[in-house]
Enzyme design. Structure first.
Site, PDB file in Angstrom:
ATOM      1  N   ILE A 144       4.986  -5.926   8.023  1.00  0.00           N
ATOM      2  CA  ILE A 144       4.761  -4.803   9.035  1.00  0.00           C
ATOM      3  C   ILE A 144       4.449  -3.336   8.341  1.00  0.00           C
ATOM      4  O   ILE A 144       5.236  -3.170   7.173  1.00  0.00           O
ATOM      5  CB  ILE A 144       6.048  -4.707   9.857  1.00  0.00           C
ATOM      6  N   THR A 198       9.067  -0.462  -1.455  1.00  0.00           N
ATOM      7  CA  THR A 198      10.096   0.577  -1.792  1.00  0.00           C
ATOM      8  C   THR A 198      10.867   0.059  -2.969  1.00  0.00           C
ATOM      9  O   THR A 198      11.424   1.020  -3.872  1.00  0.00           O
ATOM     10  CB  THR A 198      11.106   0.471  -0.655  1.00  0.00           C
ATOM     11  N   SER A 250       1.013  -1.170   0.006  1.00  0.00           N
ATOM     12  CA  SER A 250       0.028  -0.089  -0.157  1.00  0.00           C
ATOM     13  C   SER A 250       0.816   1.488  -0.067  1.00  0.00           C
ATOM     14  O   SER A 250       1.761   1.235   0.653  1.00  0.00           O
ATOM     15  CB  SER A 250      -0.794   0.004   1.331  1.00  0.00           C
ATOM     16  N   ASN A 280      -5.831  -0.404   7.372  1.00  0.00           N
ATOM     17  CA  ASN A 280      -4.426   0.209   8.086  1.00  0.00           C
ATOM     18  C   ASN A 280      -4.590   1.066   9.422  1.00  0.00           C
ATOM     19  O   ASN A 280      -5.463   1.805   9.396  1.00  0.00           O
ATOM     20  CB  ASN A 280      -3.992   1.351   7.014  1.00  0.00           C
ATOM     21  N   ASN A 287       9.349   8.183   4.724  1.00  0.00           N
ATOM     22  CA  ASN A 287       8.379   8.938   4.338  1.00  0.00           C
ATOM     23  C   ASN A 287       7.322   9.444   5.402  1.00  0.00           C
ATOM     24  O   ASN A 287       7.018   8.665   6.379  1.00  0.00           O
ATOM     25  CB  ASN A 287       7.524   8.196   3.325  1.00  0.00           C
ATOM     26  N   CYS A 319      -0.493   3.630  10.574  1.00  0.00           N
ATOM     27  CA  CYS A 319       0.167   4.880   9.849  1.00  0.00           C
ATOM     28  C   CYS A 319       0.954   5.448  10.928  1.00  0.00           C
ATOM     29  O   CYS A 319       0.253   5.916  11.773  1.00  0.00           O
ATOM     30  CB  CYS A 319      -0.648   5.601   9.036  1.00  0.00           C
TER      31      CYS A 319
HETATM   32  C1  SIN Z   1       1.543   7.879   4.768  1.00  0.00           C
HETATM   33  O1  SIN Z   1       0.757   8.227   3.987  1.00  0.00           O
HETATM   34  O2  SIN Z   1       1.933   8.685   5.632  1.00  0.00           O
HETATM   35  C2  SIN Z   1       2.073   6.440   4.954  1.00  0.00           C
HETATM   36  C3  SIN Z   1       0.851   5.418   5.195  1.00  0.00           C
HETATM   37  C4  SIN Z   1       1.322   4.344   6.080  1.00  0.00           C
HETATM   38  O3  SIN Z   1       2.490   3.973   6.572  1.00  0.00           O
HETATM   39  O4  SIN Z   1       0.410   3.640   6.751  1.00  0.00           O
END
Ligand code: SIN
Length: 308
Positions: free
Chosen positions: A194, A270, A22, A128, A70, A131
């Protein structure tokens, strides 16, 4: 005898165990320039939230040794746009889609689950609850058993039907097995292990954090041993709970490591940024390794590293 590469991810029957991760392939349009999405076991979408979001302030990406940080902040068009535009496109490609959903409250998860009922081409939900790029750690649902349970129960109550629910967990906890057990008891059909680890990079020239929001989620090969450990621990404790493994998978050998640890399928993340066809190379490399090692089916290899 023909080799069987099929897998069962909590009730989602997939022709092979290679999925996207994702957030690393949007809703598939960019990747589809490089290969048909039907080549994947499934595509996992960027996490969808109720409303459109522009995400966090920039800069929100930084390189790290053997990885990447990120802090996107769940940027996206919102669930109604996704259902009206992205999903019909994915369905027209023949893609098997696992929709990732993310909420700010338990009620958000309930609303999103109701919207996911009976959608064409959707083979599963990745929930999710992990995050790291949220305003406060209390919003990382999977960091506490009670909030993890509440979010997954809300999805289970509202999804209707038998769409598989895969809960995506954070490694930033003391005991990931107890969280996995909690979400399984709450109705998850599997777990995704993970999400990224919370990290920080400081620019030593500016002497300030590189990311505008200071912290971000660490991904890439740097986190692979953490991910393999999490998969191994959860499979040892809950051998019947299907696991979607991820974290720094760059090659078929890396994917094989996750399968041996107990993953029923893996997500490639990645690696796709540097090489958009990474998932396809990993798929053929994994198939070759399994056959070279003498496995007649993928199923035989799942959790093989646990034997005495
Ligand atoms: C994000 O959009 O900040 C990353 C989403 C995630 O790691 O669940």
């Amino acid at each position: 005898m023909t080799f069987s590469f099929q897998t069962d991810l909590g009730g989602a029957l997939l022709p092979n165990p290679i999925l996207t991760a994702s957030g690393c392939a949007g809703s598939g349009k960019e990747l589809s320039q490089f290969f048909p999405l039907t080549e994947l076991g499934a595509i996992v979408t960027k996490s969808i939230m109720i409303k459109a979001r522009s995400g966090r302030a920039t800069p929100r990406m930084a390189e790290t040794p053997s990885g990447m940080l990120n802090s996107i902040g769940l940027q996206g068009p919102g669930v109604d746009y996704f259902i009206a535009n992205d999903l019909p496109w994915l369905d027209a490609q023949g893609a098997r889609t696992v929709v990732s959903i993310a909420g700010e409250t338990v009620e958000d998860y309930a609303v999103l689950a109701r919207k996911m009922r009976n959608l064409p081409g959707v083979v599963g939900l990745e929930v999710n609850i992990s995050c790291p790029n949220v305003e406060n750690r209390g919003m990382v649902f999977s960091c506490q058993p009670e909030t993890a349970r509440a979010a997954i129960e809300a999805v289970r109550r509202n999804i209707g039907g038998d769409l598989p629910i895969i809960a995506k967990l954070s490694p930033d906890v003391t005991d990931i097995v107890s969280i996995a057990r909690e979400v399984a008891n709450a109705g998850a059909d599997g777990v995704a292990l993970i999400n990224t680890l919370l990290g920080m990079v400081i620019d030593t020239n500016l002497m300030l954090p590189k990311l505008a929001q200071k912290t971000g989620g660490l991904s890439g090969p740097a986190i692979r041993p953490v991910a393999v450990r999490a998969v191994y621990q959860v499979h040892a404790a809950l051998p019947d709970l299907p696991i979607l493994g991820m974290g720094g998978i760059m090659t078929g050998r890396d994917a094989f490591e996750f399968i041996l640890a107990g993953a029923s399928a893996v997500s490639v993340g990645t690696a796709s940024f540097g090489n958009p066809t990474a998932a396809i190379s990993i798929k053929s490399e994994l198939e070759n390794i399994l056959q070279e090692k003498g496995f007649a089916t993928l199923q035989e290899a799942i959790g093989y590293a646990h034997r005495n």
